[in-house]
Scaffold this motif. Structure first.
Motif, PDB file in Angstrom:
ATOM      1  N   ASP A  37       7.187  21.362 -52.351  1.00 23.61           N
ATOM      2  CA  ASP A  37       7.077  22.195 -53.553  1.00 23.61           C
ATOM      3  C   ASP A  37       8.360  22.943 -53.926  1.00 23.61           C
ATOM      4  N   ALA A  38       9.505  22.492 -53.428  1.00 27.42           N
ATOM      5  CA  ALA A  38      10.778  23.099 -53.842  1.00 27.42           C
ATOM      6  C   ALA A  38      11.072  22.678 -55.282  1.00 27.42           C
ATOM      7  N   ASN A  39      11.574  23.610 -56.079  1.00 30.11           N
ATOM      8  CA  ASN A  39      11.951  23.312 -57.456  1.00 30.11           C
ATOM      9  C   ASN A  39      13.377  22.772 -57.462  1.00 30.11           C
ATOM     10  N   LEU A  40      13.532  21.488 -57.771  1.00 29.33           N
ATOM     11  CA  LEU A  40      14.841  20.847 -57.834  1.00 29.33           C
ATOM     12  C   LEU A  40      15.234  20.480 -59.268  1.00 29.33           C
ATOM     13  N   THR A  41      14.526  21.023 -60.246  1.00 31.71           N
ATOM     14  CA  THR A  41      14.785  20.684 -61.640  1.00 31.71           C
ATOM     15  C   THR A  41      16.220  21.035 -62.026  1.00 31.71           C
ATOM     16  N   GLY A  42      16.965  20.019 -62.399  1.00 34.34           N
ATOM     17  CA  GLY A  42      18.353  20.204 -62.809  1.00 34.34           C
ATOM     18  C   GLY A  42      19.329  20.385 -61.658  1.00 34.34           C
ATOM     19  N   ALA A  43      18.844  20.355 -60.424  1.00 34.76           N
ATOM     20  CA  ALA A  43      19.738  20.487 -59.265  1.00 34.76           C
ATOM     21  C   ALA A  43      20.659  19.278 -59.190  1.00 34.76           C
ATOM     22  N   VAL A  44      21.880  19.496 -58.753  1.00 41.21           N
ATOM     23  CA  VAL A  44      22.854  18.414 -58.617  1.00 41.21           C
ATOM     24  C   VAL A  44      22.840  17.966 -57.152  1.00 41.21           C
ATOM     25  N   LEU A  45      22.269  16.791 -56.918  1.00 35.05           N
ATOM     26  CA  LEU A  45      22.157  16.230 -55.572  1.00 35.05           C
ATOM     27  C   LEU A  45      23.128  15.073 -55.360  1.00 35.05           C
ATOM     28  N   LYS A  46      24.170  15.016 -56.149  1.00 36.10           N
ATOM     29  CA  LYS A  46      25.134  13.919 -56.040  1.00 36.10           C
ATOM     30  C   LYS A  46      25.838  13.983 -54.691  1.00 36.10           C
ATOM     31  N   GLY A  47      25.726  12.904 -53.934  1.00 33.88           N
ATOM     32  CA  GLY A  47      26.344  12.843 -52.614  1.00 33.88           C
ATOM     33  C   GLY A  47      25.568  13.561 -51.525  1.00 33.88           C
ATOM     34  N   ALA A  48      24.450  14.180 -51.863  1.00 31.29           N
ATOM     35  CA  ALA A  48      23.645  14.897 -50.865  1.00 31.29           C
ATOM     36  C   ALA A  48      22.979  13.914 -49.901  1.00 31.29           C
ATOM     37  N   ASP A  49      22.726  14.375 -48.689  1.00 32.31           N
ATOM     38  CA  ASP A  49      22.079  13.547 -47.665  1.00 32.31           C
ATOM     39  C   ASP A  49      20.689  14.103 -47.394  1.00 32.31           C
ATOM     40  N   LEU A  50      19.666  13.400 -47.889  1.00 29.02           N
ATOM     41  CA  LEU A  50      18.278  13.810 -47.710  1.00 29.02           C
ATOM     42  C   LEU A  50      17.547  12.934 -46.690  1.00 29.02           C
ATOM     43  N   ARG A  51      18.291  12.146 -45.934  1.00 29.90           N
ATOM     44  CA  ARG A  51      17.639  11.274 -44.956  1.00 29.90           C
ATOM     45  C   ARG A  51      16.817  12.102 -43.976  1.00 29.90           C
ATOM     46  N   GLY A  52      15.597  11.648 -43.739  1.00 29.55           N
ATOM     47  CA  GLY A  52      14.732  12.328 -42.789  1.00 29.55           C
ATOM     48  C   GLY A  52      14.128  13.614 -43.301  1.00 29.55           C
ATOM     49  N   SER A  53      14.370  13.948 -44.566  1.00 28.10           N
ATOM     50  CA  SER A  53      13.768  15.173 -45.103  1.00 28.10           C
ATOM     51  C   SER A  53      12.277  14.945 -45.336  1.00 28.10           C
ATOM     52  N   PHE A  54      11.540  16.037 -45.326  1.00 29.31           N
ATOM     53  CA  PHE A  54      10.080  15.982 -45.398  1.00 29.31           C
ATOM     54  C   PHE A  54       9.567  16.444 -46.744  1.00 29.31           C
ATOM     55  N   GLU A  55       8.483  15.785 -47.182  1.00 28.80           N
ATOM     56  CA  GLU A  55       7.721  16.193 -48.353  1.00 28.80           C
ATOM     57  C   GLU A  55       8.536  16.190 -49.643  1.00 28.80           C
ATOM     58  N   VAL A  56       9.506  15.290 -49.718  1.00 28.29           N
ATOM     59  CA  VAL A  56      10.260  15.081 -50.960  1.00 28.29           C
ATOM     60  C   VAL A  56       9.455  14.120 -51.825  1.00 28.29           C
ATOM     61  N   THR A  57       9.329  14.436 -53.097  1.00 28.83           N
ATOM     62  CA  THR A  57       8.547  13.599 -54.004  1.00 28.83           C
ATOM     63  C   THR A  57       9.440  12.930 -55.047  1.00 28.83           C
TER      64      THR A  57
END
Length: 95
Positions: A37-57
């Motif tokens: 339930d994190a608000n990522l609206t408009g967040a810049v995730l360019k180059g970010a590493d989300l491997r193994g993260s939980f509950e990402v939709t």
């Protein structure tokens, strides 16, 4: 622009319900982070590493800016170009 978290290590952080809308998360290490339930609206995730993260939709991913260098968790599958139009599938939820 939101919070500047560019190049920050947030590995294994609990970011559930975090208000990260419009945050600069470029090249941020989010491996193993909990993003329920994190608000990522408009967040810049360019180059970010989300491997193994939980509950990402897919809704969260599609609301953010990603690029070819963004590393996604195994349960998120994308079809098409990340820089333009793509389809997102959460293989855990079959959605």
């Amino acid at each position: 622009m939101g919070a500047d978290l560019n190049d920050v290590i947030l590995e294994n952080a609990n970011l559930s319900y975090a208000k990260l809308g419009k945050a600069d998360l470029r090249n941020t290490d989010l491996r193993g982070a909990r993003l329920s339930d994190a608000n990522l609206t408009g967040a810049v995730l360019k180059g970010a590493d989300l491997r193994g993260s939980f509950e990402v939709t897919c809704k969260q991913i599609k609301s953010a800016q990603i690029d070819a260098k963004t590393r996604l968790p195994d349960h998120i599958s994308l079809e098409g170009s990340r820089e333009s139009s793509y389809k997102c599938k959460n293989i855990l939820n079959k959605k």
